[in-house]
Design an enzyme around this catalytic site. Structure first.
Site: not given
Ligand code: TNX
Length: 733
Positions: A384, A447, A479, A511, A616
């Site tokens: 990550d 990430h 990239c 994300e 979490d």
């Molecule tokens: C979203 S869930 C993320 C993670 C974070 C999390 C925290 C997901 C696929 N991505 O990178 O750790 O929220 O709850």
């Protein structure tokens, strides 16, 4: 004289700490991170970012804590949960209550005095303080369940009150009383011997008389459970395990299980008669995880559709033996027949060793626990923004330069570590013995800051970026217009394929920047790739096609070279999904869109919607993690309420449903014990969601069947949240 020596030793230990302040807010962040000795004298807060939360999470090097003069009558639940470095604590003189798990697994604590005014000690408050040698109780507090369980090093217990404090019978569970010198006021010993909760410690143990009530204790609930006529099978016998061929692994589990539950009880009377635990395979059961279990006068017979089925039969047998878990093992099991099989194929937990590293031994220990509830997949989020945690032989720089950092949001601690490939092989092998598959995840294109930090050429403009030390979404992405990206991923996935035999590899995909995929808009290489692909726009609107291109190339390699099925977190940017892939529905409120996309593209779907499956998140308002990035609450009931078919009917369930997963993102989970605290008991609810058929599920029934599972967790020294309605002690707090 001896007592005087103790007193001197204690005063020395508690000697005024170097740093003395009223409250935590008087210290700068770095002072908190550096503090090894603290004395607080003010009025201590207990809610939100309280003095205790700061002591626990920000003062990660704290060894001595003096609260003797603090104005504090209540130490909250989890106050100093799993602070392994804490060696000495002086409790506030005015203290009245100590919350549940307040000092759970403070394994370096050596001695402790509970001041006279303390009225109650919450459940598991000092459980797993495995280094505690001396304990003095000045007054008569009520001692909750497992309050001092597993104090393996306890050598001296001093009780100053002539009247025994009211204690739960489990308050001192797991203590070897032959090693402990117990001192009580003169002439009080008889009172203690007879008092509730103390009898055990003073040597008297009544054997269990419980006849197990299977309907009240099994979780996940089996598909069919039928009682049979006959007198219950008494458990205290000479057990023999007989097994058909190909069941060596399961025979090992069977013998261990019997040794742990039935034998090895120091006070058990001599066994009477013989009993057989018979294990067999029968493919006619139609599913490798299906099993039948019968109890009659001869013993127990388990037949599995495959080895996994036999293993699950054994896990059910273990729960029958555990019964209500008032003791380690019940006295008898009624004659019965169970027919069981799973509802969904994959029942998973995801562990994130990136934000907080999980030491290898702790990671391994996680597997047998999840397997008890018939969870069968461990998803490892290995990479990550904050760290790269897996050895890659082609790129040793990754772990050398990106597996150590200082800081995770406001916690200015050192976090370091990674797994070698040999360790991962060992994990895979161990997990296989528990019928758990291990699925690795390498994120792309977002990430990925840790890798980009090491190899800037992985991102557009070869931008140099530091490893991320906060939570959230990063804008630097791999990239897709650079060949090095494909070369890099190709080598990484090739090595992973050699280490992890699982047919699945997770590619992340979530994300990727905010706004999504925007990093590519200003990159000449990405624009060139767009032209090659016939994309005429230069703004962000069709960047999703670059993502599609990146994924397609990687998916193609994974399929053709390594025979792997790709998985990824669903985002709306995935406009087309390759048939046969597995998408994860995770975003709050986006589940239906993810399901529709999966069905339309003939893909499989893993259900892990945030509102049910994000473990979490706190389980109730004020539960750990009390301070976070704004997480909602995922209650136990919300997890249990998940319908794995999402109201889409049987056809969807048959054709598209892959399974259910719970996530344990670790931004706010800063010790291995806290992973369990977040996971349990919700992981048990999730296990029932994934395993049990709708007709046998009920929230009320689940709560009843959960209670013994939770007691058993506590008996085995495992941390779990008790913040749910129906939990013992929940109402009072
Ligand atoms: C979203 S869930 C993320 C993670 C974070 C999390 C925290 C997901 C696929 N991505 O990178 O750790 O929220 O709850």
């Amino acid at each position: 004289m001896k007592r005087l020596t103790f007193l001197v030793a204690f005063l020395l230990a508690a000697q005024v700490c170097a740093q003395e302040v009223g409250r935590m807010d008087e210290l700068q962040p770095q002072q908190k991170a550096d503090a090894t000795e603290l004395k607080l004298t003010g009025e201590l807060s207990t809610k939100g970012n309280s003095d205790f939360r700061q002591l626990r999470d920000l003062c990660w090097q704290l060894r001595r804590l003096d609260l003797g003069e603090a104005r504090c009558t209540d130490i909250p639940d989890n106050a100093l949960h799993s602070r392994h470095r804490l060696e000495a604590v002086v409790l506030p003189r005015k203290l009245r209550t100590i919350g549940s798990q307040a000092f759970f697994a403070c394994s370096s604590l050596r001695e402790l005095t509970l001041p006279e005014k303390v009225e109650s000690v919450g459940s598991a408050a000092f459980s797993m303080c495995t280094g505690l040698e001396q304990l003095t109780i000045e007054g008569t507090p009520r001692l909750g369940d497992f309050a001092f369980a597993h104090l393996r090093s306890l050598r001296r217990l001093t009780l100053r009150s002539a009247v025994p404090p009211p204690a739960s019978p489990t308050a001192f569970e797991g203590i070897d009383r032959t090693q402990v010198e117990i001192e009580v006021p003169r002439d009080s010993e008889r009172l203690y011997r007879k008092a509730e909760g103390w009898a055990r410690l003073f040597g008297h143990v009544a054997a269990s008389e419980e006849v197990c009530q299977p309907e009240r204790v099994l979780v996940p609930m089996p598909a069919r459970l039928e009682r049979c006529e006959g007198e219950a099978l008494t458990v205290n016998r000479r057990w023999e395990v007989e097994a058909g061929p190909d069941l060596a692994n399961e025979t090992g589990h069977a013998m261990r299980l019997i040794a742990k539950r039935i034998f090895g009880q120091t006070d058990a009377p001599k066994p009477k008669g013989r009993a057989v635990l018979r294990l067999d395979l029968d493919a006619a059961l139609g599913h490798p995880e299906a099993y039948t279990l019968e109890v009659d006068k001869e013993g127990v017979r388990i037949v599995g559709g495959g080895q996994a089925g036999v293993f699950y039969g054994l896990m059910t047998f273990d729960q029958l033996l555990r019964g209500e878990a008032e003791t380690r093992c019940c006295a008898a099991i009624p004659w019965l027949r169970i027919e069981d099989r799973p509802r969904t194929e994959v029942r998973e937990l995801m562990v994130d060793p990136c934000r907080t590293f999980v030491p290898f031994d702790e990671l391994k220990a996680f597997v047998p626990e999840m397997a008890r509830y018939k969870l069968n997949s461990l998803h490892l989020h290995l990479v990550d923004d904050q760290a790269w945690r897996i050895e890659i032989k082609a790129y040793p720089e990754l772990t050398a330069q990106a597996s150590k950092r200082v800081g995770m949001d406001d916690m200015l601690r050192v976090d370091s570590g990674y797994y070698t490939q040999d360790q991962m092989r060992e994990l895979v092998e161990l997990a296989a013995r528990y019928h758990v598959q291990v699925v690795p995840e390498i994120e792309m294109p977002g990430h990925e800051v840790a890798a980009i930090h090491v190899f800037p050429q992985l991102t557009c403009h070869a931008k140099e970026v530091p490893i991320r030390t906060t939570c959230g979404v990063s804008d630097e992405l791999l990239c897709p217009g650079s060949e090095f990206t494909y070369e890099f991923l190709g080598k990484v996935f090739r090595e992973l394929a050699e280490v992890f035999p699982s047919p699945y590899v997770h590619l992340g995909g979530d994300e990727a920047g905010n706004p999504a995929l925007d990093c590519w808009t200003s990159c000449p290489n990405c624009q060139a790739l767009k032209r090659q692909l016939g994309i005429t726009t230069t703004d962000r609107s069709e960047n999703w096609r670059l993502q599609e291109h990146l994924f397609n190339r990687v998916i193609d390699t994974l399929r053709t070279k390594h025979g792997k099925t790709p998985m990824f977190w669903y985002e709306t940017d995935f406009k087309r999904i390759q048939p046969g892939c597995v998408t994860f529905a995770w975003r709050h409120g986006l589940t239906r869109a993810a399901l529709d996309a999966a069905v339309a593209n003939d893909a499989k779907i893993m259900l892990c919607p945030g509102e049910h499956c994000y473990l979490d998140y706190p389980m109730a308002p004020g539960d750990m993690p009390e301070v976070n990035w704004g997480m909602p609450v995922t209650s136990l009931e919300a997890t249990y309420a998940l319908d794995p078919a999402w109201g889409m009917g049987e056809e969807f369930e048959r054709n598209n449903l892959f399974g259910v997963a719970g996530t344990l993102w670790s931004e706010c989970i800063n010790s291995p014990e806290r992973i369990y605290y977040q996971a349990y008991p919700r992981a048990i609810a999730l296990a029932e969601v994934g395993w049990s058929h709708a007709a046998v599920r009920s929230w009320k029934g689940f709560l009843q069947r959960l209670a013994p599972a939770v007691r058993d967790l506590q008996r085995r020294g495992i941390s779990c949240s008790l913040r749910y309605e129906g939990a013992e002690g929940f109402e009072q707090r």
